[in-house]
Write a protein that holds these residues in place. Sequence first.
Motif, PDB file in Angstrom:
ATOM      1  N   GLY A 190     -19.789 -11.850  46.330  1.00  0.00           N
ATOM      2  CA  GLY A 190     -18.677 -12.487  46.850  1.00  0.00           C
ATOM      3  C   GLY A 190     -18.499 -10.479  46.949  1.00  0.00           C
ATOM      4  N   PHE A 191     -18.573  -9.903  46.493  1.00  0.00           N
ATOM      5  CA  PHE A 191     -18.103  -8.642  46.750  1.00  0.00           C
ATOM      6  C   PHE A 191     -18.734  -8.007  48.134  1.00  0.00           C
ATOM      7  CE2 PHE A 191     -18.267  -3.623  45.802  1.00  0.00           C
ATOM      8  CZ  PHE A 191     -16.866  -3.937  46.492  1.00  0.00           C
ATOM      9  N   GLU A 198     -19.946 -12.609  41.570  1.00  0.00           N
ATOM     10  CA  GLU A 198     -18.655 -11.914  41.878  1.00  0.00           C
ATOM     11  C   GLU A 198     -19.523 -10.547  42.629  1.00  0.00           C
ATOM     12  OE1 GLU A 198     -16.975 -11.638  37.296  1.00  0.00           O
ATOM     13  OE2 GLU A 198     -18.828 -10.648  37.557  1.00  0.00           O
ATOM     14  N   PHE A 213     -11.102 -11.136  48.561  1.00  0.00           N
ATOM     15  CA  PHE A 213     -12.270 -11.450  47.541  1.00  0.00           C
ATOM     16  C   PHE A 213     -11.531 -11.603  46.440  1.00  0.00           C
ATOM     17  CE2 PHE A 213     -14.071  -8.984  43.515  1.00  0.00           C
ATOM     18  CZ  PHE A 213     -15.220  -9.369  43.453  1.00  0.00           C
ATOM     19  N   TRP A 223     -10.688 -14.797  46.233  1.00  0.00           N
ATOM     20  CA  TRP A 223     -12.315 -15.944  46.125  1.00  0.00           C
ATOM     21  C   TRP A 223     -12.315 -15.968  44.444  1.00  0.00           C
ATOM     22  CZ3 TRP A 223     -16.758 -13.318  49.539  1.00  0.00           C
ATOM     23  CH2 TRP A 223     -16.219 -13.902  51.246  1.00  0.00           C
ATOM     24  N   SER A 252     -20.368  -9.131  49.941  1.00  0.00           N
ATOM     25  CA  SER A 252     -19.878 -10.861  51.267  1.00  0.00           C
ATOM     26  C   SER A 252     -18.641 -10.714  52.221  1.00  0.00           C
ATOM     27  CB  SER A 252     -19.574 -11.881  51.785  1.00  0.00           C
ATOM     28  OG  SER A 252     -21.359 -11.406  50.842  1.00  0.00           O
ATOM     29  N   SER A 253     -17.218 -10.062  51.169  1.00  0.00           N
ATOM     30  CA  SER A 253     -16.194  -9.237  51.570  1.00  0.00           C
ATOM     31  C   SER A 253     -16.143  -7.595  51.925  1.00  0.00           C
ATOM     32  CB  SER A 253     -15.550  -9.588  50.323  1.00  0.00           C
ATOM     33  OG  SER A 253     -15.525  -8.618  49.490  1.00  0.00           O
ATOM     34  N   ARG A 292      -9.715  -7.259  52.711  1.00  0.00           N
ATOM     35  CA  ARG A 292     -10.709  -7.126  52.001  1.00  0.00           C
ATOM     36  C   ARG A 292     -11.163  -7.857  50.820  1.00  0.00           C
ATOM     37  NH1 ARG A 292     -14.627  -3.479  54.947  1.00  0.00           N
ATOM     38  NH2 ARG A 292     -12.598  -2.417  55.468  1.00  0.00           N
TER      39      ARG A 292
END
Length: 254
Positions: free
Chosen positions: A44-45, A41, A170, A173, A47-48, A166
């Motif tokens: 991913g957060f 999480e 996320f 994903w 990176s997004s 973005r």
Amino acid sequence: MNQKELKDFLDEKADFYENLDFISSDPIQIPHSFSLKEDIEIAGFLSSIIAWGNRTMIIKNAKRMMDLMGNSPYDFVLHHTEDHLDKFEGFVHRTFNADDFKFFIRSLKNIYQNHNGLEAVLLPAEKADNYQLAIHNFKKIFFEIPHLQRTEKHISDPVKGSAAKRINMFLRWMVRDNKKGVDFGIWKTHQTKNLHCPLDVHTGNIARKLGILTRKQNDWKSIQELDQTLRLFDPNDPVKYDFSLFGLGVFEKF
């Protein structure tokens, strides 16, 4: 193309592009480095959030973010001290700088300690069929602790008209099923049917060329217009067409 031909075309492209080869050139590879739910999480957060501009640079800087957290993002978020954040000095991705990064870590700590984590704070209301208010309320929680005004620009607000590209990426994903190994499907309290296509210059331009988007701006009204068609094509998984539109735009120069 008529509607059936267009649906078949987009289904074919979605099937073609949603595969493990997609990961190697996409920021989604960063959360794929982890196995713990919370690590996925947070990776991913973050990176997004920096996923705009050159994709090679996005991936490079997202990896650097993970390195600065000792490649244990959840543990770092929960147990960091202000001294630990000193090492962020000098980090920059376009307009996202070290001060922004430091605040994001503090805010994530608040969210995991006091709001049951990212999955809970981004969950739409029970009868909602979209994420507009969920993202709006998430932003309020995210900035409920002391922060620099400049940092607020890094979380979009659909209530103010933003397409929130973005955050929607996320959400894709985290929520979409991982049956093809690309998305994760780890947020079981969320529903795939409510997701939105992450609208950027590539997906927007292709959608217009295909006649499924007429609005010229890439804003929340365009998201709503695109939703109508994509949810007609696949009511349970409309955001799978992100692979079609993105692939046609980036890889095929359609």
